[in-house]
Motif scaffolding. Structure first.
Motif, PDB file in Angstrom:
ATOM      1  N   GLU A 314       0.832  -1.208   0.000  1.00 25.47           N
ATOM      2  CA  GLU A 314       0.000   0.000   0.000  1.00 25.47           C
ATOM      3  C   GLU A 314       0.869   1.263   0.000  1.00 25.47           C
ATOM      4  O   GLU A 314       0.564   2.233  -0.700  1.00 25.47           O
ATOM      5  N   LYS A 315       1.931   1.252   0.795  1.00 25.41           N
ATOM      6  CA  LYS A 315       2.846   2.405   0.821  1.00 25.41           C
ATOM      7  C   LYS A 315       3.513   2.580  -0.545  1.00 25.41           C
ATOM      8  O   LYS A 315       3.651   3.706  -1.038  1.00 25.41           O
ATOM      9  N   ARG A 316       3.915   1.487  -1.152  1.00 27.34           N
ATOM     10  CA  ARG A 316       4.526   1.586  -2.481  1.00 27.34           C
ATOM     11  C   ARG A 316       3.543   2.148  -3.506  1.00 27.34           C
ATOM     12  O   ARG A 316       3.936   2.892  -4.410  1.00 27.34           O
ATOM     13  N   GLU A 317       2.277   1.778  -3.368  1.00 23.90           N
ATOM     14  CA  GLU A 317       1.269   2.324  -4.284  1.00 23.90           C
ATOM     15  C   GLU A 317       1.199   3.848  -4.149  1.00 23.90           C
ATOM     16  O   GLU A 317       1.119   4.567  -5.156  1.00 23.90           O
ATOM     17  N   GLU A 318       1.257   4.360  -2.930  1.00 22.43           N
ATOM     18  CA  GLU A 318       1.277   5.813  -2.712  1.00 22.43           C
ATOM     19  C   GLU A 318       2.485   6.449  -3.395  1.00 22.43           C
ATOM     20  O   GLU A 318       2.370   7.494  -4.051  1.00 22.43           O
ATOM     21  N   ILE A 319       3.644   5.829  -3.223  1.00 21.99           N
ATOM     22  CA  ILE A 319       4.875   6.372  -3.803  1.00 21.99           C
ATOM     23  C   ILE A 319       4.818   6.305  -5.330  1.00 21.99           C
ATOM     24  O   ILE A 319       5.245   7.240  -6.026  1.00 21.99           O
ATOM     25  N   PHE A 320       4.304   5.203  -5.848  1.00 21.10           N
ATOM     26  CA  PHE A 320       4.146   5.044  -7.300  1.00 21.10           C
ATOM     27  C   PHE A 320       3.299   6.189  -7.855  1.00 21.10           C
ATOM     28  O   PHE A 320       3.680   6.854  -8.831  1.00 21.10           O
ATOM     29  N   GLN A 321       2.129   6.423  -7.247  1.00 21.37           N
ATOM     30  CA  GLN A 321       1.238   7.472  -7.748  1.00 21.37           C
ATOM     31  C   GLN A 321       1.871   8.850  -7.612  1.00 21.37           C
ATOM     32  O   GLN A 321       1.675   9.723  -8.473  1.00 21.37           O
ATOM     33  N   ASP A 322       2.638   9.062  -6.560  1.00 24.62           N
ATOM     34  CA  ASP A 322       3.326  10.340  -6.399  1.00 24.62           C
ATOM     35  C   ASP A 322       4.326  10.569  -7.529  1.00 24.62           C
ATOM     36  O   ASP A 322       4.471  11.699  -8.018  1.00 24.62           O
ATOM     37  N   HIS A 323       4.998   9.504  -7.968  1.00 24.99           N
ATOM     38  CA  HIS A 323       5.949   9.635  -9.068  1.00 24.99           C
ATOM     39  C   HIS A 323       5.232   9.856 -10.401  1.00 24.99           C
ATOM     40  O   HIS A 323       5.723  10.609 -11.251  1.00 24.99           O
ATOM     41  N   VAL A 324       4.068   9.219 -10.592  1.00 19.19           N
ATOM     42  CA  VAL A 324       3.271   9.496 -11.792  1.00 19.19           C
ATOM     43  C   VAL A 324       2.882  10.967 -11.815  1.00 19.19           C
ATOM     44  O   VAL A 324       3.073  11.674 -12.819  1.00 19.19           O
ATOM     45  N   ASN A 325       2.351  11.451 -10.694  1.00 23.40           N
ATOM     46  CA  ASN A 325       1.914  12.845 -10.621  1.00 23.40           C
ATOM     47  C   ASN A 325       3.070  13.813 -10.822  1.00 23.40           C
ATOM     48  O   ASN A 325       2.920  14.840 -11.487  1.00 23.40           O
ATOM     49  N   TYR A 326       4.233  13.475 -10.246  1.00 23.15           N
ATOM     50  CA  TYR A 326       5.381  14.375 -10.378  1.00 23.15           C
ATOM     51  C   TYR A 326       5.892  14.428 -11.816  1.00 23.15           C
ATOM     52  O   TYR A 326       6.070  15.514 -12.382  1.00 23.15           O
ATOM     53  N   ASP A 327       6.138  13.263 -12.427  1.00 18.83           N
ATOM     54  CA  ASP A 327       6.736  13.249 -13.765  1.00 18.83           C
ATOM     55  C   ASP A 327       5.771  13.745 -14.836  1.00 18.83           C
ATOM     56  O   ASP A 327       6.138  14.577 -15.687  1.00 18.83           O
ATOM     57  N   LEU A 328       4.550  13.247 -14.820  1.00 18.92           N
ATOM     58  CA  LEU A 328       3.579  13.719 -15.802  1.00 18.92           C
ATOM     59  C   LEU A 328       3.232  15.184 -15.539  1.00 18.92           C
ATOM     60  O   LEU A 328       3.069  15.973 -16.481  1.00 18.92           O
ATOM     61  N   GLY A 329       3.149  15.538 -14.265  1.00 20.84           N
ATOM     62  CA  GLY A 329       2.877  16.931 -13.914  1.00 20.84           C
ATOM     63  C   GLY A 329       3.956  17.868 -14.428  1.00 20.84           C
ATOM     64  O   GLY A 329       3.662  18.986 -14.873  1.00 20.84           O
ATOM     65  N   MET A 330       5.217  17.435 -14.377  1.00 21.59           N
ATOM     66  CA  MET A 330       6.298  18.272 -14.895  1.00 21.59           C
ATOM     67  C   MET A 330       6.141  18.530 -16.392  1.00 21.59           C
ATOM     68  O   MET A 330       6.297  19.662 -16.871  1.00 21.59           O
ATOM     69  N   LEU A 331       5.813  17.474 -17.140  1.00 23.06           N
ATOM     70  CA  LEU A 331       5.638  17.628 -18.588  1.00 23.06           C
ATOM     71  C   LEU A 331       4.426  18.499 -18.896  1.00 23.06           C
ATOM     72  O   LEU A 331       4.457  19.329 -19.826  1.00 23.06           O
ATOM     73  N   TYR A 332       3.349  18.328 -18.130  1.00 18.80           N
ATOM     74  CA  TYR A 332       2.160  19.168 -18.323  1.00 18.80           C
ATOM     75  C   TYR A 332       2.484  20.618 -17.985  1.00 18.80           C
ATOM     76  O   TYR A 332       2.094  21.550 -18.710  1.00 18.80           O
ATOM     77  N   PHE A 333       3.186  20.821 -16.889  1.00 21.57           N
ATOM     78  CA  PHE A 333       3.576  22.173 -16.463  1.00 21.57           C
ATOM     79  C   PHE A 333       4.415  22.862 -17.545  1.00 21.57           C
ATOM     80  O   PHE A 333       4.136  24.004 -17.936  1.00 21.57           O
ATOM     81  N   LEU A 334       5.430  22.172 -18.025  1.00 18.31           N
ATOM     82  CA  LEU A 334       6.344  22.772 -18.997  1.00 18.31           C
ATOM     83  C   LEU A 334       5.664  23.090 -20.325  1.00 18.31           C
ATOM     84  O   LEU A 334       6.088  24.007 -21.036  1.00 18.31           O
TER      85      LEU A 334
END
Length: 530
Positions: A314-334
């Motif tokens: 469950e903790k890994r799932e949280e971390i996984f989703q945080d990395h999706v949000n961070y990386d995709l969010g960076m591309l969306y932001f830029l």
């Protein structure tokens, strides 16, 4: 984009009609190491099953890492070399080291079909049953059980070795632990650092306003000293497959949890005159690329993975989703935020997610790049002495040849400016990996092999942890497993000279000669412009 299809873990309900699968070799982890191990087992006449946590096989090789971390070509033999030969045939080339994710997926799937290897997906390890120092079977969350003579942990996390009671380490050893020079806390790296003075505070110049997202709250007293050991590991990211072909391109969607403030530090860096976050953008066939981390602020989600190695699913799932949000969010932001210079927005928006990749996960890679997690502690620990040619092993089972490579482990504030810490990029010549480093101590487990989370220090693992090397070690471990079964002995008691001869028969390269063709040190110097 269907974000519901993009996840690391969803619980599996226990089955009343569970299966008991019994094979000679049970491979936990459908990574490239696990798949080469399974193929070699079948070639040796063993029965084998691949038990995979996720919905996919192929690990990072089939999930965006198409720009092979090669090192020396001539250090790669056996089934690993066969894989890259098949990649070349896929593209009708004589030689091809870069490839699309779907090419790797196709080859791995064809291997499983060709050798009639059963693959069990969505199998989450729940417990290990042992008698004395021997694994009897492993039990999944589904209630399915897998019994074997030999077990192999080919996961990126080392979950099987941990539940088997095998010693391991997480984090960075101090330099003093193994008398190394490149381990532990590392300040002053020449690469992936801030090239400009960047203010870390929410309101520039006002410490009391707090620090920006992406920066550790370490105090000056807790910064540590050069070479000090700690719990930190190098950053994770996704190796993102992109395309600039308008007919195949999907614009970057806004992630489920988009937080533009996470990129304020990146925006300040861009406005300071540095734009390099997407510089490591390696071309792949058919108008695609493999986007990796580059520079001070990029796709590495620095400091947000420390709990992954020993975390619950469950903790890994949280971390996984945080990395999706961070990386995709960076591309969306830029590509969308109007504060980003127009030229950069246009450049980033010219890329997108390919329609013909990762169709089951919204065209986003399914595998998070677990650069390191647990590392076994066996009778022999690989260290930077091996990488630098200062120590030689007597029982080699494969070669590593990529430079010692640790991504940054944290981002801190020193004297009012942002500083990255943990990056190491040190050229090496190919070196030999000990058989003792891929099997546990005999008092802990006698029928387990660990070709991925092997016995290594943090910095030596930084060189060993490349996908071609995992393929090599997976095959070599499988050859060793065959000998242990053949002679009815433990993995510790097989005869190394017999193992070496068997490895040579399957075209494994286990020894390095300085007159072998290419120079990985020169290649690294060209890559980093040294």
């Amino acid at each position: 984009m269907d974000f519901k299809s993009l996840y690391y873990y969803k619980p599996t309900l226990p089955k009343l009609d569970f299966k008991i699968i019994e094979k000679d070799l049970i491979v936990y982890g459908g990574t490239p190491a696990g798949l080469t191990a399974a193929v070699q087992a079948r070639r040796n006449g063993l029965t084998v099953a691949v038990v995979e946590f996720s919905r996919n096989i192929g690990g990072m090789t089939a999930s965006g890492l198409g720009a092979t971390d090669l090192g020396a070509e001539s250090a790669i033999g056996g089934i690993a070399k066969e894989f890259y030969d098949e990649i070349a045939r896929y593209y009708n080339k004589e030689k091809q080291w870069r490839f699309e994710p779907k090419a790797a997926q196709s080859i791995f799937a064809s291997w499983m079909d060709k050798y009639d290897i059963p693959v069990f997906l969505n199998e989450h390890l729940q417990k290990v049953i042992k008698e004395d120092e021997k694994i009897i079977d492993i039990v999944m969350e589904s209630n399915n059980r897998f019994k074997g003579k030999i077990f192999m942990d080919c996961s990126y996390e080392g979950d099987l070795l941990a539940q088997s009671g095998v010693s391991f380490f997480v984090g960075r050893e101090s330099n003093a632990t193994y008398k190394e020079i490149y381990n532990g806390v590392q300040f002053g790296a020449p690469h992936h650092k801030f090239e400009k003075w960047i203010d870390p505070y929410v309101i520039e110049g006002q410490k009391e306003s707090g620090i920006l997202p992406g920066i550790s709250e370490d105090s000056k007293e807790s910064l540590g000293y050069q070479g000090q050991g700690d719990h930190r590991i190098q950053a994770y990211n996704f190796r993102i497959c992109l395309t600039n072909n308008p007919k195949n391109r999907i614009p970057f969607p806004k992630p489920p949890k988009y937080e533009p403030q996470r990129y304020e530090l990146l925006l300040r860096y861009i406005k300071s005159g540095v734009w390099d976050a997407m510089k490591l953008h390696t071309p792949l066939p058919n108008d695609k690329s493999d986007l990796n981390n580059h520079g001070a602020i990029s796709t590495d989600n620095i400091g947000n993975n420390y709990e992954w190695p020993e975390g619950s699913y469950e903790k890994r799932e949280e971390i996984f989703q945080d990395h999706v949000n961070y990386d995709l969010g960076m591309l969306y932001f830029l590509s969308n935020d109007e504060r980003v210079p127009h030229s950069i927005r246009e450049e980033v928006a010219s890329w997108g997610l390919p329609k013909d990749e990762f169709t089951e996960t919204g065209h986003w890679p399914h595998q998070l790049y677990i650069r390191e997690a647990r590392r076994m502690i066996s009778d022999y620990v690989m260290t930077d002495h091996n990488c630098l040619g200062q120590s030689l092993v007597k029982d080699p089972v494969g070669l590593a040849s990529f430079h010692m490579d640790s991504h940054n482990c944290r981002r801190v504030v020193i004297d009012g400016r942002c500083v990255n810490e943990g990056d190491v990029q040190v050229p090496i010549s190919p070196f030999e990996i000990s058989y003792r480093s891929i099997r546990p101590k005999s008092e802990e487990c006698v029928n387990l092999l660990v070709p991925v989370c092997l016995s290594s220090s943090h910095i030596a693992y930084g060189s060993i942890r490349m996908e071609p090397v995992f393929m090599i070690l997976g095959q070599s471990a499988s050859v060793a497993a065959n000998l242990a079964i053949k002679h009815n002995t433990s993995v510790q008691d097989i005869d190394y000279q017999e193992l070496k001869q068997e490895l040579k028969k399957v075209n494994q390269v286990v020894e390095w000669s300085s007159n072998m063709e290419d120079d990985p040190i020169k290649r690294m110097q060209e890559t980093f412009g040294q």
